[in-house]
Design an enzyme around this catalytic site. Structure first.
Site, PDB file in Angstrom:
ATOM      1  N   THR A  44      61.312  40.523   8.821  1.00  0.00           N
ATOM      2  CA  THR A  44      62.680  41.034   8.667  1.00  0.00           C
ATOM      3  C   THR A  44      63.200  40.629   7.288  1.00  0.00           C
ATOM      4  O   THR A  44      63.749  41.454   6.552  1.00  0.00           O
ATOM      5  CB  THR A  44      63.598  40.459   9.785  1.00  0.00           C
ATOM      6  N   THR A  51      62.667  25.581   0.824  1.00  0.00           N
ATOM      7  CA  THR A  51      61.481  24.716   0.909  1.00  0.00           C
ATOM      8  C   THR A  51      60.324  25.462   1.554  1.00  0.00           C
ATOM      9  O   THR A  51      60.510  26.148   2.566  1.00  0.00           O
ATOM     10  CB  THR A  51      61.834  23.458   1.736  1.00  0.00           C
ATOM     11  N   HIS A  96      53.557  36.079  13.383  1.00  0.00           N
ATOM     12  CA  HIS A  96      53.476  35.993  14.853  1.00  0.00           C
ATOM     13  C   HIS A  96      52.958  37.252  15.534  1.00  0.00           C
ATOM     14  O   HIS A  96      52.824  37.281  16.750  1.00  0.00           O
ATOM     15  CB  HIS A  96      54.829  35.570  15.430  1.00  0.00           C
ATOM     16  N   GLN A 143      52.589  45.822  12.048  1.00  0.00           N
ATOM     17  CA  GLN A 143      51.817  46.163  13.254  1.00  0.00           C
ATOM     18  C   GLN A 143      50.416  46.654  12.913  1.00  0.00           C
ATOM     19  O   GLN A 143      49.694  47.135  13.787  1.00  0.00           O
ATOM     20  CB  GLN A 143      52.563  47.237  14.067  1.00  0.00           C
ATOM     21  N   SER A 200      53.992  39.843   9.136  1.00  0.00           N
ATOM     22  CA  SER A 200      54.639  38.816   9.954  1.00  0.00           C
ATOM     23  C   SER A 200      53.583  38.014  10.712  1.00  0.00           C
ATOM     24  O   SER A 200      52.772  38.604  11.437  1.00  0.00           O
ATOM     25  CB  SER A 200      55.591  39.481  10.947  1.00  0.00           C
ATOM     26  N   ASN A 216      55.879  50.384  15.560  1.00  0.00           N
ATOM     27  CA  ASN A 216      55.882  49.329  16.574  1.00  0.00           C
ATOM     28  C   ASN A 216      56.121  49.848  17.991  1.00  0.00           C
ATOM     29  O   ASN A 216      55.757  49.197  18.952  1.00  0.00           O
ATOM     30  CB  ASN A 216      56.925  48.249  16.231  1.00  0.00           C
ATOM     31  N   CYS A 226      63.024  44.178  19.985  1.00  0.00           N
ATOM     32  CA  CYS A 226      64.235  43.889  19.223  1.00  0.00           C
ATOM     33  C   CYS A 226      65.418  44.666  19.776  1.00  0.00           C
ATOM     34  O   CYS A 226      66.546  44.331  19.512  1.00  0.00           O
ATOM     35  CB  CYS A 226      64.040  44.277  17.761  1.00  0.00           C
TER      36      CYS A 226
HETATM   37  C1  PLP Z   1      57.168  47.086  12.447  1.00  0.00           C
HETATM   38  C2  PLP Z   1      57.938  45.809  12.437  1.00  0.00           C
HETATM   39  N1  PLP Z   1      58.563  45.428  11.317  1.00  0.00           N
HETATM   40  C3  PLP Z   1      59.253  44.283  11.244  1.00  0.00           C
HETATM   41  C4  PLP Z   1      59.361  43.447  12.331  1.00  0.00           C
HETATM   42  C5  PLP Z   1      60.138  42.176  12.197  1.00  0.00           C
HETATM   43  O1  PLP Z   1      59.263  41.093  12.149  1.00  0.00           O
HETATM   44  P1  PLP Z   1      59.782  39.581  12.294  1.00  0.00           P
HETATM   45  O2  PLP Z   1      59.784  39.292  13.753  1.00  0.00           O
HETATM   46  O3  PLP Z   1      58.786  38.759  11.539  1.00  0.00           O
HETATM   47  O4  PLP Z   1      61.130  39.524  11.701  1.00  0.00           O
HETATM   48  C6  PLP Z   1      58.743  43.807  13.531  1.00  0.00           C
HETATM   49  C7  PLP Z   1      58.895  42.976  14.742  1.00  0.00           C
HETATM   50  O5  PLP Z   1      59.063  43.453  15.836  1.00  0.00           O
HETATM   51  C8  PLP Z   1      58.000  45.009  13.581  1.00  0.00           C
HETATM   52  O6  PLP Z   1      57.364  45.395  14.688  1.00  0.00           O
END
Ligand code: PLP
Length: 391
Positions: free
Chosen positions: A71, A237, A201, A179, A199, A151, A325
């Site tokens: 994000t 940091t 995670h 993704q 990302s 996503n 989200c």
């Molecule tokens: C395509 C996409 N972009 C951005 C994000 C945001 O990632 P983060 O959780 O690292 O903010 C997601 C998370 O669902 C995502 O699926």
């Protein structure tokens, strides 16, 4: 039985990644910006992580900027490139209609600052075509942003073709590749990408760490200012445990990619055929060809997706409607709207996203639960006759 089928929302941390991170949380905790010996050692580890990420992406280590999330990376790139390159001539930003909210909202914020923002329409299959981009782009365009993999419906875009159109008009190209790991081989040079986001995670790495891949030859303004870390591109940091975890998770994802893809595809195909056989009145959303193998997004006619999700959750099966989200936001998915899904069915969808730890038994259990859930909920549906809405 508990079945986690929400891997597009987040994945379980790989125990090997946790082991890799542990020393940086305990003994090797020095600040990577400190001048003393442990600080410098930490900095060398940071450089190694950049090198490792850059090698996998076929990019340059100095272009790897670590952030706290994708994000943040998307906000940084979209706002930073737009603001740094605005001139009397150039003020247009183009993003696709199926982007993640962090891209869409970044673009909307720029709109309120006076930028012209355009959204590229998607096809019914969930694809963004170069021709659709051509219909909007001109030499006023600063940046085009189209995600590599969606996503919600898992569709894969031809980002190279889109980047070429952007470059023809002197615009930069960014892709949200969150993704895409490890489903696609990401090659920054071959794909002609200027900017990219990742990302940790989403590929069995830690939460709270992302990558903004930039091209230092192109102007970008920082989003977060302060102590001047990352050569002033991103202050704060260095999150060394997270960074080391992300780099290692990415390495593992590509090292083990072949077996992973095979497994996930076979489970997804099994899920797909079982749903098609067992449950009437369904439709798959998005192309089944240009799609990552972990995703299945299904419309279950005459039932609310939320009701299915809650009922499945009580049975220990964890899925999502659209994107995680937007779980607290009951508005219909902008992605499903963009692909032109019948408005009566916009709230009847479930996203199954599979991952490394799923098994065939879990898929069988899921279908058994799903069959029961959908049948029961349809009994309460105000629409009595199947086919009534479709006609
Ligand atoms: C395509 C996409 N972009 C951005 C994000 C945001 O990632 P983060 O959780 O690292 O903010 C997601 C998370 O669902 C995502 O699926």
């Amino acid at each position: 039985m508990q079945v986690y089928l929400d891997n597009a929302a987040t994945t379980r941390l790989d125990p090997r990644v946790l082991a890799k991170m542990k020393p940086y949380l305990t003994t090797k905790y020095a600040n990577a910006s400190s001048i003393h010996k442990p600080g410098q050692e930490a900095y060398l580890e940071l450089l190694k992580a950049k090198k490792s990420v850059a090698k996998i992406l076929n990019g340059e280590p100095e272009n790897v900027i670590f952030t706290a999330s994708a994000t943040e990376a998307n906000n940084f790139i979209i706002k930073g490139v737009a603001r740094a390159n605005k001139s009397g001539q150039k003020n247009k930003i183009i993003v696709s209609a199926i982007e993640h909210p962090c891209v869409r909202e970044s673009a909307r914020e720029l709109e309120s600052e006076g930028f012209q923002v355009e959204f590229i329409p998607a096809t019914a299959e969930g694809l963004i075509t170069p021709d659709a981009l051509r219909g909007l782009i001109d030499d006023k365009t600063i940046l085009v942003s189209v995600m590599m993999v969606n996503n919600e419906i898992g569709t894969v875009q031809d980002v190279t073709a889109l980047a070429r159109v952007a470059h023809e008009f002197g615009a930069y190209f960014h892709t949200d590749a969150v993704q895409a790991v490890p489903y696609l081989e990401i090659d920054i040079k071959r794909m002609e990408l200027d900017f990219l986001s990742l990302s940790g995670h989403k590929f069995y790495g830690p939460k709270g760490v992302g990558v903004a891949y930039i091209d230092r030859r192109k102007k970008i303004r920082p989003l977060i200012v302060g102590g001047g870390q990352e050569d002033n591109y991103r202050s704060g940091t260095y999150n060394l445990p997270g960074i080391m975890g992300l780099a290692y998770a990415l390495e593992l994802a590509y090292k083990e990619r072949k077996a992973y893809l095979k497994k996930v595809k076979s489970l997804r195909d099994h899920l797909l055929s079982a749903i098609q056989e067992e449950i009437p009145g369904i439709q798959i959303n998005g192309s089944l060809i240009d799609r990552v193998p972990a995703n299945l997004n299904v419309m279950f006619g005459y039932v609310e997706g939320e009701a299915i999700l809650i009922d499945l959750s009580q049975k220990g099966v964890y899925v999502s409607t659209g994107s995680a989200c937007s779980a607290t936001n009951l508005k219909a998915s902008h992605v499903l709207r963009a692909i032109g899904l019948n408005k009566n069915f916009l709230n009847s969808n479930i996203r199954f996203s599979l991952g490394r730890f799923n098994t065939r038994q879990e898929i069988d259990y899921t279908v058994k639960c799903l069959k029961d859930t959908v049948k029961r909920l349809r009994k309460f549906s105000p629409v009595k006759k199947i086919g009534q809405i479709l006609n």
